[in-house]
Design an enzyme around this catalytic site. Sequence first.
Site, PDB file in Angstrom:
ATOM      1  N   CYS A  99       0.932  -1.222  -0.045  1.00 14.40           N
ATOM      2  CA  CYS A  99      -0.094   0.209   0.134  1.00 14.40           C
ATOM      3  C   CYS A  99       0.839   1.090  -0.052  1.00 14.40           C
ATOM      4  CB  CYS A  99      -0.812  -0.104   1.345  1.00 14.40           C
ATOM      5  SG  CYS A  99      -2.073   1.333   1.526  1.00 14.40           S
ATOM      6  N   HIS A 141      -9.084  -4.049  -1.474  1.00 12.07           N
ATOM      7  CA  HIS A 141      -8.122  -3.170  -0.647  1.00 12.07           C
ATOM      8  C   HIS A 141      -8.482  -2.043  -0.642  1.00 12.07           C
ATOM      9  CE1 HIS A 141      -4.012  -2.280   0.292  1.00 12.07           C
ATOM     10  NE2 HIS A 141      -4.336  -1.097  -0.109  1.00 12.07           N
ATOM     11  N   GLU A 142      -8.924  -1.290  -1.958  1.00 11.75           N
ATOM     12  CA  GLU A 142      -9.145   0.204  -2.126  1.00 11.75           C
ATOM     13  C   GLU A 142     -10.486   0.548  -1.478  1.00 11.75           C
ATOM     14  OE1 GLU A 142      -6.645   1.958  -3.055  1.00 11.75           O
ATOM     15  OE2 GLU A 142      -5.304   0.187  -3.624  1.00 11.75           O
ATOM     16  N   HIS A 145     -10.155   1.187   2.097  1.00 12.84           N
ATOM     17  CA  HIS A 145      -9.732   2.633   2.468  1.00 12.84           C
ATOM     18  C   HIS A 145     -10.887   3.468   2.753  1.00 12.84           C
ATOM     19  CE1 HIS A 145      -5.247   2.536   1.909  1.00 12.84           C
ATOM     20  NE2 HIS A 145      -5.271   1.947   1.090  1.00 12.84           N
TER      21      HIS A 145
END
Length: 182
Positions: A99, A141-142, A145
């Site tokens: 990341c 993963h994004e 966020h």
Amino acid sequence: MNLQIIKYPDARLKQVSVPVESFDTELHRFIAELEKIMRAGPGGVGIAAPQVGYFQRIVIVDISGMRKLPADSSNNGCMILINPEIIEWNGMAMGREGCMSVPDFTGNVIRAEEIAFTAFDTQGTQHELNSAGYEARAVQHEVDHLDGLLFLDRLVSRRTDLFKRKVYKQKIISSLPRPGES
Ligand SMILES: [Zn+2]
């Protein structure tokens, strides 16, 4: 705009982002800048708006430039996903993640192998998409966020699943001749 990547352990990375409401010029300008930052980063296959301190639900994922695209991965090209929502998860797999906000570490994270999700495009039209393998991992993963989660929060054990990066200067390294090449 002078956007910079926020790095762990900055508390802002835990902030939950709000949905985008206006699909206007300002949004388009921001997305163009966000994409630039993603492409400038080493191994930049994805970025989320909160990583640059813009707490709206926007992510970009593009794995199409990867040198070795894993065989089990889908490839939807450059996806600009606004207000994305994952609606289906299938299978589970462990895989290594990095990341831009956690430059010194990588980690093994369990994610769904296949997902279905909805997202709006930059014009405000909603689409449904499917993704598998590495690309699905990047989307998950994004999207994390946007909810204030890092891959660090998903490690089963920091002791066995967290790895110190030896080198995170791919851009510099890749401009040098590699062994056997010159
Ligand atoms: Zn990240």
